[in-house]
Design a protein around this motif. Structure first.
Motif: not given
Ligand SMILES: Nc1ncnc2c1ncn2[C@@H]1O[C@H](COP(=O)(O)OP(=O)(O)OP(=O)(O)O)[C@@H](O)[C@H]1O
Ligand SMILES: [Mg+2]
Length: 217
Positions: A154-158, A175-193
């Motif tokens: 699990i990668l948290f990106l603030d 990078i975030i898109g590739n992590l999704k393709k790779d499927g090993r890492t769940m990303v939980i992130m915040t953004t204002h965009d």
């Protein structure tokens, strides 16, 4: 690895920030959390990454439905990257290597893993440069490399692209898109965009009055 939040509450100086946050992160894909300044997004990420304890409610990490003990082994499987990554006064390589070194890795294996992480974020050619001389976009990518070096589940990106230019934002999004393709890492992130959220999110979450609302699957 799943992460289940139940009725998380957090107050600062008697003022409620998180009131009743319940949500089940299913263990894969990209979750994007949005909401106005000060609504509690960073607070929630610090709680989820075990850097801070909630005042009420609880969180459970699970493997195949089995709750995991909150020990060092679990902490090694999750990591948080803050919007302004701090760096040590040494090379990009040694900065990216930090998490693996403290875990006792050395020699050729360390080099291989760090080179891999720097390569993922497009900083292989900056490996020998002092991290303090990197641009802010490069510094942010280095922070992600340091996190990825340990192979988190699990990668948290603030706000990973706050004060980052268009080119570096595109790199970080890929990078975030590739992590999704790779499927090993769940990303939980915040953004204002909002556009970025639309591009990256499998699930878009909105923080509203101290709790989480699910916007999209
Ligand atoms: N350690 C702390 N002590 C006191 N108040 C805090 C602390 N951490 C956060 N807060 C307060 O909690 C509220 C939520 O802050 P938080 O940083 O989680 O918001 P955020 O949603 O991440 O905002 P932003 O979009 O601006 O990053 C704010 O009012 C903040 O001042
Ligand atoms: Mg924040």
């Amino acid at each position: 690895m799943k992460l289940v939040l139940s009725h998380i509450r957090k107050d600062y100086n008697g003022k409620p920030v998180l009131k009743d946050c319940s949500y089940a992160f299913k263990g894969s894909g990209t979750y994007v959390l949005m909401g106005p300044n000060g609504c509690g997004k960073s607070t929630l990420l610090r709680i989820c990454s075990l850097l801070e304890a909630p005042d009420g409610g609880g969180l459970v990490f699970q493997d195949d439905g089995t709750p995991l003990i909150r020990d060092l082994a679990l902490r090694r499987r999750i990591t948080l990257v803050l919007p302004r990554t701090g760096v040590f006064n040494t090379t990009a390589f040694h900065n990216a290597a930090y998490g693996l070194k403290v875990r006792g890795m050395g020699g050729n294996l360390l080099k291989k893993e760090v080179d891999r992480a720097l390569d993922i974020v497009g900083l292989a050619h900056k490996s020998g440069q002092n991290a303090r001389t990197l641009s802010s976009g490069e510094t942010q990518r280095l922070g992600i490399a340091r996190a990825l070096a340990i192979g988190p589940e699990i990668l948290f990106l603030d706000e990973p692209t706050a004060s980052v230019d268009e080119e570096n934002t595109a790199i970080i999004e890929s990078i975030i898109g590739n992590l999704k393709k790779d499927g090993r890492t769940m990303v939980i992130m915040t953004t204002h965009d909002t556009d970025q959220a639309e591009r990256l999110a499998d699930t878009l979450l909105l923080m509203k009055e101290g709790s989480i609302a699910d916007r999209k699957h």
